[in-house]
Design a protein around this motif. Sequence first.
Motif, PDB file in Angstrom:
ATOM      1  N   GLU A 269       0.830  -1.208   0.000  1.00  0.00           N
ATOM      2  CA  GLU A 269       0.000   0.000   0.000  1.00  0.00           C
ATOM      3  C   GLU A 269       0.863   1.257   0.000  1.00  0.00           C
ATOM      4  OE1 GLU A 269      -3.194   0.286  -0.449  1.00  0.00           O
ATOM      5  OE2 GLU A 269      -3.396  -1.895  -0.606  1.00  0.00           O
ATOM      6  N   GLU A 273       0.925   4.334  -2.690  1.00  0.00           N
ATOM      7  CA  GLU A 273       0.822   5.751  -2.329  1.00  0.00           C
ATOM      8  C   GLU A 273       1.867   6.576  -3.071  1.00  0.00           C
ATOM      9  OE1 GLU A 273      -1.262   7.453  -0.273  1.00  0.00           O
ATOM     10  OE2 GLU A 273      -2.479   5.654   0.024  1.00  0.00           O
ATOM     11  N   ARG A 322       1.624  12.704   4.605  1.00  0.00           N
ATOM     12  CA  ARG A 322       0.433  11.906   4.316  1.00  0.00           C
ATOM     13  C   ARG A 322       0.050  11.040   5.512  1.00  0.00           C
ATOM     14  NH1 ARG A 322      -1.066  11.897  -0.940  1.00  0.00           N
ATOM     15  NH2 ARG A 322      -2.588  10.375  -1.692  1.00  0.00           N
ATOM     16  N   ASP A 323      -1.246  11.023   5.835  1.00  0.00           N
ATOM     17  CA  ASP A 323      -1.756  10.165   6.905  1.00  0.00           C
ATOM     18  C   ASP A 323      -1.992   8.773   6.331  1.00  0.00           C
ATOM     19  OD1 ASP A 323      -2.928   8.949   9.046  1.00  0.00           O
ATOM     20  OD2 ASP A 323      -4.754  10.175   9.046  1.00  0.00           O
ATOM     21  N   LEU A 324      -1.224   7.808   6.788  1.00  0.00           N
ATOM     22  CA  LEU A 324      -1.302   6.448   6.252  1.00  0.00           C
ATOM     23  C   LEU A 324      -1.987   5.490   7.211  1.00  0.00           C
ATOM     24  CD1 LEU A 324       2.304   6.237   4.750  1.00  0.00           C
ATOM     25  CD2 LEU A 324       0.186   6.928   3.608  1.00  0.00           C
ATOM     26  N   GLY A 325      -2.695   6.037   8.198  1.00  0.00           N
ATOM     27  CA  GLY A 325      -3.392   5.179   9.151  1.00  0.00           C
ATOM     28  C   GLY A 325      -4.408   4.271   8.494  1.00  0.00           C
ATOM     29  N   ARG A 326      -5.002   4.739   7.397  1.00  0.00           N
ATOM     30  CA  ARG A 326      -6.031   3.938   6.712  1.00  0.00           C
ATOM     31  C   ARG A 326      -5.449   2.689   6.055  1.00  0.00           C
ATOM     32  NH1 ARG A 326      -5.173   5.394   1.468  1.00  0.00           N
ATOM     33  NH2 ARG A 326      -4.073   7.360   1.188  1.00  0.00           N
ATOM     34  N   ILE A 327      -4.130   2.661   5.857  1.00  0.00           N
ATOM     35  CA  ILE A 327      -3.516   1.462   5.281  1.00  0.00           C
ATOM     36  C   ILE A 327      -2.705   0.704   6.334  1.00  0.00           C
ATOM     37  CG2 ILE A 327      -3.451   2.430   2.959  1.00  0.00           C
ATOM     38  CD1 ILE A 327      -0.467   2.958   3.324  1.00  0.00           C
ATOM     39  N   GLY A 328      -2.923   1.063   7.594  1.00  0.00           N
ATOM     40  CA  GLY A 328      -2.290   0.309   8.673  1.00  0.00           C
ATOM     41  C   GLY A 328      -0.904   0.753   9.038  1.00  0.00           C
ATOM     42  N   ASP A 330       1.087   3.685  11.071  1.00  0.00           N
ATOM     43  CA  ASP A 330       0.814   4.788  12.004  1.00  0.00           C
ATOM     44  C   ASP A 330       1.966   5.775  12.119  1.00  0.00           C
ATOM     45  OD1 ASP A 330       2.643   3.319  13.384  1.00  0.00           O
ATOM     46  OD2 ASP A 330       1.287   2.690  14.993  1.00  0.00           O
TER      47      ASP A 330
END
Length: 389
Positions: A269, A273, A322-328, A330
Motif C-alpha cells: 500500500e 501511495e 500523508r496520513d497512512l493510518g487507513r492502510i495500517g 501509524d
Amino acid sequence: MGENFAFLLPVVLTLFGVAFLVVGRFGNRAALLWGAGYLCAAVGFLVPLLEVVVPIPVVAMTADAAFLSAFFLYSQALVTHFAARRLMAVRLGVVAVAYASTSLAVLVGESLRFELFINDIACSTLLLIAILASWRRSHSRIDRVLFGAVGFVIAETTVRTMVFFFMAGLPAMGAFIGSTYAYVMQVTATIGALVMALTALASVALRIVERHRKASEEDPLTGLLNRRGFEQLVGEGARAPKAEAAIIVADIDWFKSVNDRYGHAAGDEAIREVAALLNTLSWPGLAVARFGGEEFIAYLPNCRLQDAHTLANTVRIALSGRDLGRIGIDSSITASFGVAVTAAGDHTIHDAISRADRLLYLAKSRGRNRVVSSAAEVPEQTGVKLFRV
C-alpha cells in the motif's frame, strides 16, 4: 445449389464458432459468447433439414429458439467486448416476446410468413440494441468496421424478411426447405456471417494482443509502467532527446523496516501511495515507472532542472505529510530523490538516468528524505547502478 447451401452454411458457422471458442481460451469472454452464438446459429440452420423425421412445428420452434439464442449471444458479445451497458432486461424481453409470438404463429396461426417475420425482426432488434449501447465506445478502426459488419447483418436480415413478408403470399409451414426464400436466406446469411465473424475475430484478437502487451509493460501492483514499458516509451538505446528532459529517480526510505514492522501488505500500500503521488505530477508527456521494489523513475520531456527539482520536492513533502493510518501504517513514510537533466554530451537517455541515480545515492547518504539535483555534488563513479539504497 440450394441443397448445397443448406449443408454448407451450418458447417461454416460451426467452424467460426469453434474458432471463437479457441480464441476465447486466451481469456476473452466476448470471444466465448461469439463462439456460442455461431454454434447456436449453426443449429438453427441445421434443424430444418430434419423436417422429414421431426414434426414441422417442433422443427420451427427449435429453429426459432436457436436463432434467438444466437442473436442474443451476438448482442451479449458486443456489449461485453465494448464494456457497454448490458441492457439485459430489455434484450431478454425482446427474446421472450418474440418466442411467444412465433410460437403462436406456428401452433395457432400455422403461418410461416408471420413466424419468419417476427423472428428475424427480433434478431435484428437484438443487434440494434447492442450497437446503440456500444457505439460511443469504439476507439479503433477495426471496431468501426465491426459495427459496419453488424449493421450489414441488421440491414440484410430486415430487408430480406420485409420483402418476404409482403411478397411471399401465404406459404405453408412445411414450404420453407426448397423455397426461394430459404435459398436467398442461406446465401445472404453466409455473406453476413463471414463478414461479421472475420471482423469480430480481428477485433477480439487485437484486444487480446493489446491486453498482453499492456500486461507485459505495466507494473501489476501500481499500474505504472515497468522497466520494459518505460524503455519502450522513452526509447531503449535511443539518442538523448535534443530538447532538455528531466529524470527523477525516487526510493522509499527504510522500506525494509516498513515491511518488517507493518507487514508486506502495508508495504504494498505504501508503494501504491508513492506511485499515485508521482503519477499525479502535472507535466505534459510525463512517464512514470516502477523499476522494482520501492524504486521509481519519472521522465519529464522539455523540463528544466529547476522545475523537475520543484516537482520532486512537492512529492517528497506530500508523502512525508500523508496520513497512512487507513492502510495500517501509524508513522510517516519518506522518500529520497535524485534529479538530473539530459546534457549535450549524452549518448542515450540512460546517461541522464545514471546521473540521477548517483544523485539519489547522495540523497540517501546525506540523511534521506531530501531531493538532490546539483551535478556538482555528485562524485565520479564507474558503472551504472540504478536506485541504490
